[in-house]
Write an enzyme that holds these catalytic residues in place. Structure first.
Site, PDB file in Angstrom:
ATOM      1  N   GLN A 218       0.886  -1.181   0.000  1.00  0.00           N
ATOM      2  CA  GLN A 218       0.000   0.000   0.000  1.00  0.00           C
ATOM      3  C   GLN A 218       0.912   1.215   0.000  1.00  0.00           C
ATOM      4  O   GLN A 218       2.137   1.064   0.121  1.00  0.00           O
ATOM      5  CB  GLN A 218      -0.890  -0.027   1.257  1.00  0.00           C
ATOM      6  CG  GLN A 218      -2.349  -0.320   0.975  1.00  0.00           C
ATOM      7  CD  GLN A 218      -3.262   0.058   2.135  1.00  0.00           C
ATOM      8  OE1 GLN A 218      -2.813   0.186   3.283  1.00  0.00           O
ATOM      9  NE2 GLN A 218      -4.541   0.219   1.863  1.00  0.00           N
ATOM     10  N   GLU A 285     -11.003 -11.136  -1.079  1.00  0.00           N
ATOM     11  CA  GLU A 285     -11.923 -10.420  -0.183  1.00  0.00           C
ATOM     12  C   GLU A 285     -13.102  -9.802  -0.943  1.00  0.00           C
ATOM     13  O   GLU A 285     -14.066  -9.345  -0.324  1.00  0.00           O
ATOM     14  CB  GLU A 285     -11.165  -9.358   0.640  1.00  0.00           C
ATOM     15  CG  GLU A 285     -10.725  -8.103  -0.100  1.00  0.00           C
ATOM     16  CD  GLU A 285      -9.472  -8.281  -0.947  1.00  0.00           C
ATOM     17  OE1 GLU A 285      -9.059  -9.420  -1.192  1.00  0.00           O
ATOM     18  OE2 GLU A 285      -8.913  -7.242  -1.376  1.00  0.00           O
ATOM     19  N   ASP A 319      -8.859   2.689  -3.845  1.00  0.00           N
ATOM     20  CA  ASP A 319      -9.697   1.708  -4.529  1.00  0.00           C
ATOM     21  C   ASP A 319     -11.150   2.057  -4.247  1.00  0.00           C
ATOM     22  O   ASP A 319     -11.561   1.911  -3.092  1.00  0.00           O
ATOM     23  CB  ASP A 319      -9.343   0.278  -4.109  1.00  0.00           C
ATOM     24  CG  ASP A 319      -9.095   0.104  -2.607  1.00  0.00           C
ATOM     25  OD1 ASP A 319      -8.532   1.005  -1.963  1.00  0.00           O
ATOM     26  OD2 ASP A 319      -9.503  -0.935  -2.079  1.00  0.00           O
ATOM     27  N   GLU A 521     -15.253   6.547   8.144  1.00  0.00           N
ATOM     28  CA  GLU A 521     -14.103   6.274   7.277  1.00  0.00           C
ATOM     29  C   GLU A 521     -13.860   7.406   6.283  1.00  0.00           C
ATOM     30  O   GLU A 521     -12.733   7.722   5.915  1.00  0.00           O
ATOM     31  CB  GLU A 521     -14.429   4.974   6.529  1.00  0.00           C
ATOM     32  CG  GLU A 521     -13.436   4.523   5.522  1.00  0.00           C
ATOM     33  CD  GLU A 521     -14.038   3.487   4.571  1.00  0.00           C
ATOM     34  OE1 GLU A 521     -15.276   3.488   4.387  1.00  0.00           O
ATOM     35  OE2 GLU A 521     -13.268   2.683   4.022  1.00  0.00           O
TER      36      GLU A 521
HETATM   37  O1  LIG Z   1     -12.219  -4.858   0.768  1.00  0.00           O
HETATM   38  C1  LIG Z   1     -11.961  -4.021  -0.294  1.00  0.00           C
HETATM   39  C2  LIG Z   1     -10.699  -3.221  -0.158  1.00  0.00           C
HETATM   40  O2  LIG Z   1     -10.692  -2.604   1.138  1.00  0.00           O
HETATM   41  C3  LIG Z   1      -9.525  -1.922   1.550  1.00  0.00           C
HETATM   42  O3  LIG Z   1      -9.478  -0.604   1.006  1.00  0.00           O
HETATM   43  C4  LIG Z   1     -10.109   0.425   1.700  1.00  0.00           C
HETATM   44  O4  LIG Z   1      -9.941   0.337   3.113  1.00  0.00           O
HETATM   45  C5  LIG Z   1      -8.599   0.397   3.609  1.00  0.00           C
HETATM   46  C6  LIG Z   1      -8.666   0.340   5.122  1.00  0.00           C
HETATM   47  O5  LIG Z   1      -9.198   1.535   5.657  1.00  0.00           O
HETATM   48  C7  LIG Z   1      -7.861   1.646   3.095  1.00  0.00           C
HETATM   49  O6  LIG Z   1      -6.494   1.533   3.400  1.00  0.00           O
HETATM   50  C8  LIG Z   1      -8.024   1.796   1.582  1.00  0.00           C
HETATM   51  O7  LIG Z   1      -7.493   3.043   1.204  1.00  0.00           O
HETATM   52  C9  LIG Z   1      -9.520   1.758   1.258  1.00  0.00           C
HETATM   53  O8  LIG Z   1      -9.743   1.983  -0.104  1.00  0.00           O
HETATM   54  C10 LIG Z   1      -8.239  -2.670   1.215  1.00  0.00           C
HETATM   55  O9  LIG Z   1      -7.099  -1.881   1.441  1.00  0.00           O
HETATM   56  C11 LIG Z   1      -8.231  -3.182  -0.220  1.00  0.00           C
HETATM   57  O10 LIG Z   1      -7.079  -3.901  -0.476  1.00  0.00           O
HETATM   58  C12 LIG Z   1      -9.456  -4.088  -0.355  1.00  0.00           C
HETATM   59  O11 LIG Z   1      -9.448  -4.732  -1.594  1.00  0.00           O
END
Ligand SMILES: OC[C@H]1O[C@H](O[C@H]2O[C@H](CO)[C@@H](O)[C@H](O)[C@H]2O)[C@H](O)[C@@H](O)[C@@H]1O
Length: 568
Positions: A218, A285, A319, A521
C-alpha cells in the site's frame, strides 16, 4: 519477491503472481455459496475470507462437499447456517481485544491549544476510541496459523474499525499521528514493529495483515511513521532497528515491476515508480464482485489483466477512482499499472529523505549521502515529469500501453493527466516543495480555483462516479497531507487556507459524530456533518485514520474558547 515464476499464457499479462494458501481457495467457495444462498442484501464477501477454521482444512472441506446443493450451487439457509456455526469461528475472533498499556483517560499535556470545553470533551471521546480499536493476534493464530487468514504479528495493533479488522499499512501513518497527539508512544512503536515484521517475512509491507493481502503493498509510509515517532521520542534504537528494513522496502519499490524510466530531451533519464500488484486473479476479499465485473470481458487474458489492475488499484489505497480509468464511465478500463502516480512518487521521495536522515542519526554517512542524492534526483524528475506550470499542479503521468516491455519511455506533454485530483497537491506535504514560497503561492491559488475546496473539506476528485475515491467524498489522509503542507509554508495566505480547511474538517467530523455516535471512514465534503458513501462496501465506522487526523489537527490548530463548534 517470493513469486510464482510460471510463465502466463497471456502475453498482455506477464507479471509475477504470489501464490496463495489453500485455505483461501476454500473460503472463496464458501463465499460464493453464501452469496447464492443468502442473496445480495447485506452480503459482504470479506466476512467469509475472515473466518477461521475450528478443525483442519480437509475435514472442513469434506463436510462442505457433503452439503446438499441445488443446480445453481446454493444450499438451504438452515444447512449453511449450521455448517458455518459448526466448522468456523466468527470473523474477527482471530484478533482479540488488547488493553493499550499507555492509555490514560486524559494524558498530561493533551491538546493544549483546545480551550473550548465542548470540543475538549469530544476530543477526549475520540482519544478514548483508541481503546476500542486496539487488538492483538489470538494465541490460536500463533499456534495454528494454517487455520487462519489472519497473519501472526509480534505485538498489539490499532485497526481502522468495522469490516477492517486487521492492521492496514497506510492507515497506520494517520493512526500513529493521532496516537502521538494522545501521547501513546508505546502503542505507536508497536505498530511500526509489526509492520517491520511483515516486511522481514514478505519482503514488503503488506496492504494489511491477512493472507489475501500478501500479493501487494500500500502507499509506502513506514519511513514517515518512524520519522514522526523519532521526532517526538528521540528513540535512536527504533531508528537503528528500522533502517535495514527500510532499505529492503526501498528495493521492493524500485524492483523491476514498480520502476519505469522516463527520458526527456533536456535532463535525460528519470527513474520513477508505479503501483503493480503480484496478482492476476479476483481479490479473495471481493472475489464475487471482481468476477461479475470481469464477466463483461471477452477472454481469460483480458480478465487476468483486469484482475491485476484491480489488485494494483488496491495497492494504491485509492480503490476505486476514475483516476485510474481510461474511460471514467467504464470500470473495466482500470489501468493503474499504466500510470506514474504523483503521490506514490512523493511517498518514495519522502522515504529517500527520511532514510538519509536516519542514516545520519546512526552514523551511516555513505548511506546518508547516497539517499540525499537520490532525493535530489527525484525532485528534479518531479519538475520534469509531473509539474504542469500552466495548471500550477503536479499531474499523474500516463504510460504508453506497452510500458512493461520497453526499456524507457520518452516524456510527452500529452501524457499528463489534466483531470483534477486531490493527489495533484500532495507534493506540498514535503519540505522540499513547501519551503519554496513562490511555488506554494502558485499551487495555493490553483487549489483555490480547482473546484476541490468544498463546504466540509477537500474533495477527492471532481467526478461523481459512485466510486469511493471520487467526488463528493473527502478522506482524512488527503485533508491532512495538504493542510500540513500548506501550514508549513511561510506564505500567510497558504497558512490561513490550511487553518480554514482544518476547521471545516473538524466541524464536519464533530457534527457527524454527534448525529451518529461514530467517527467515519470518509465524509461527504458537500454537506457538513454527513459521512461519505459509494464504492464496493457499506460506509464503515471506527475509524482509525479519521480519529488520528482530528486529533492531529486539534493539536496543531487548537480551538479557542469562544469559537462555536458545529456547521456554520
Ligand atoms: O475490501 C476491499 C478493499 O478494502 C480496503 O481498502 C479500503 O480500506 C482500507 C482500510 O481503511 C484503506 O487503506 C483503503 O485506502 C480503502 O480503499 C483494502 O485496502 C483493499 O485492499 C481491499 O481490496
Amino acid at each position: 519477491v517470493n513469486s510464482d515464476s510460471a510463465p502466463s499464457s497471456c502475453s498482455k499479462d506477464s507479471g509475477p503472481v504470489v501464490p496463495t494458501i489453500p485455505l483461501l481457495g476454500f473460503l472463496q467457495r464458501v463465499q460464493e455459496t453464501a452469496l447464492k444462498t443468502y442473496g445480495k442484501s447485506s452480503f459482504d464477501p470479506k466476512d467469509y475470507v475472515d473466518l477461521s477454521l475450528k478443525f483442519n482444512l480437509s475435514t472442513t472441506v469434506e463436510a462442505f462437499d457433503k452439503l446438499p446443493k441445488t443446480a445453481n450451487g446454493s444450499v438451504s439457509v438452515k444447512d449453511l447456517d449450521a455448517f458455518i456455526g459448526e466448522y468456523f469461528k466468527g470473523a474477527g475472533e482471530d484478533l482479540v481485544y488488547a488493553e493499550p498499556l499507555d492509555f490514560v483517560p486524559e494524558p498530561h499535556g493533551f491538546l493544549p491549544k483546545v480551550e473550548n470545553p465542548e470540543v475538549r470533551a469530544w476530543a477526549l471521546e475520540v482519544h478514548a476510541l483508541w481503546k476500542n480499536l486496539s487488538r492483538k493476534v489470538s494465541t490460536s493464530v500463533h499456534q495454528h496459523p494454517e487455520l487462519h487468514t489472519m497473519l501472526p504479528l509480534p505485538g498489539p495493533v490499532v485497526i481502522p474499525g468495522s469490516r477492517f479488522r486487521e492492521v492496514y499499512y497506510w492507515d497506520s501513518y494517520w493512526v500513529i499521528r493521532g496516537l502521538l497527539a494522545s501521547k501513546m508512544y508505546e502503542t505507536a512503536k508497536a505498530i511500526v514493529i509489526n509492520l517491520i515484521s511483515l516486511l522481514d517475512t514478505y519482503g514488503h509491507v503488506l496492504n494489511g495483515a491477512r493472507a489475501y493481502y500478501t500479493n501487494r503493498s500500500q502507499p509506502p509510509l513506514l519511513s514517515a511513521m518512524v520519522y514522526e515517532i523519532y521526532n517526538r521520542t528521540g528513540d535512536v534504537e527504533l531508528v537503528r532497528k528500522a533502517l535495514p528494513p527500510l532499505l529492503k522496502e526501498y528495493q521492493f519499490w524500485n524492483s523491476e515491476i514498480h520502476k519505469v524510466i522516463i527520458s526527456d530531451a533536456e535532463l535525460g533519464n528519470h527513474s520513477l515508480n508505479r503501483y503493480y500488484a503480484m496478482w492476476n486473479k479476483p481479490r479473495p476479499e471481493s472475489s464475487t464482485m471482481d468476477k461479475k465485473f470481469a464477466s463483461k470481458l471477452l477472454n481469460d487474458c483480458e480478465k487476468q489483466q483486469f484482475y491485476r489492475e484491480l489488485a494494483s488499484t488496491a495497492e494504491s489505497g485509492w480503490d476505486f477512482s476514475t483516476r485510474w480509468m481510461r474511460n471514467p464511465s467504464e470500470f473495466t478500463t482500470l489501468a493503474t499499472t499504466k500510470i506514474l502516480p504523483v503521490d506514490l512518487n512523493i511517498f518514495i521521495l519522502r522515504m529517500e529523505v527520511d532514510i538519509a536522515f536516519f542514516a545520519k542519526v546512526v552514523g551511516e554517512n555513505t548511506v546518508a549521502e547516497d539517499f540525499l542524492r537520490a532525493s535530489q534526483t527525484r525532485q528534479k524528475a518531479f519538475n520534469s515529469v509531473f509539474w504542469n506550470a500552466k495548471m500550477g499542479q503536479w499531474l499523474d503521468y500516463w504510460l504508453n500501453n506497452n510500458a512493461a516491455c520497453e526499456e524507457s519511455q520518452t516524456w510527452e506533454a500529452q501524457n499528463q493527466n489534466e483531470n483534477v485530483f486531490a493527489s495533484n497537491f500532495v507534493p506540498l506535504w514535503i519540505d522540499l516543495f513547501n519551503s519554496d514560497t513562490p511555488l506554494v503561492e502558485k499551487v495555493t491559488r490553483s487549489l483555490q480555483s480547482s473546484g476541490l475546496l468544498c463546504a466540509a473539506g477537500i474533495a477527492t476528485s471532481l467526478t461523481n462516479s459512485g466510486n469511493q475515491w471520487d467526488f463528493p467524498n473527502g478522506w482524512a489522509p488527503l485533508q491532512h497531507m495538504i493542510v500540513e503542507g500548506l501550514s508549513r509554508s511561510t506564505s500567510t495566505e497558504a497558512r490561513s487556507i490550511a487553518k480554514d480547511i482544518a476547521e471545516r474538517w473538524i466541524r464536519t467530523n464533530y457534527v457527524a459524530y454527534k448525529k451518529t455516535g461514530a467517527m467515519h471512514e470518509k465524509y461527504d465534503v458537500e454537506k457538513c456533518g454527513e459521512y461519505g458513501g459509494g464504492g464496493e462496501y457499506i460506509p464503515q465506522t471506527g475509524f482509525g485514520w479519521s480519529n488520528g487526523v482530528v486529533l492531529a489537527f486539534l493539536e496543531e490548530f487548537g480551538w479557542p474558547e469562544d469559537q462555536k463548534i458545529g456547521c456554520n
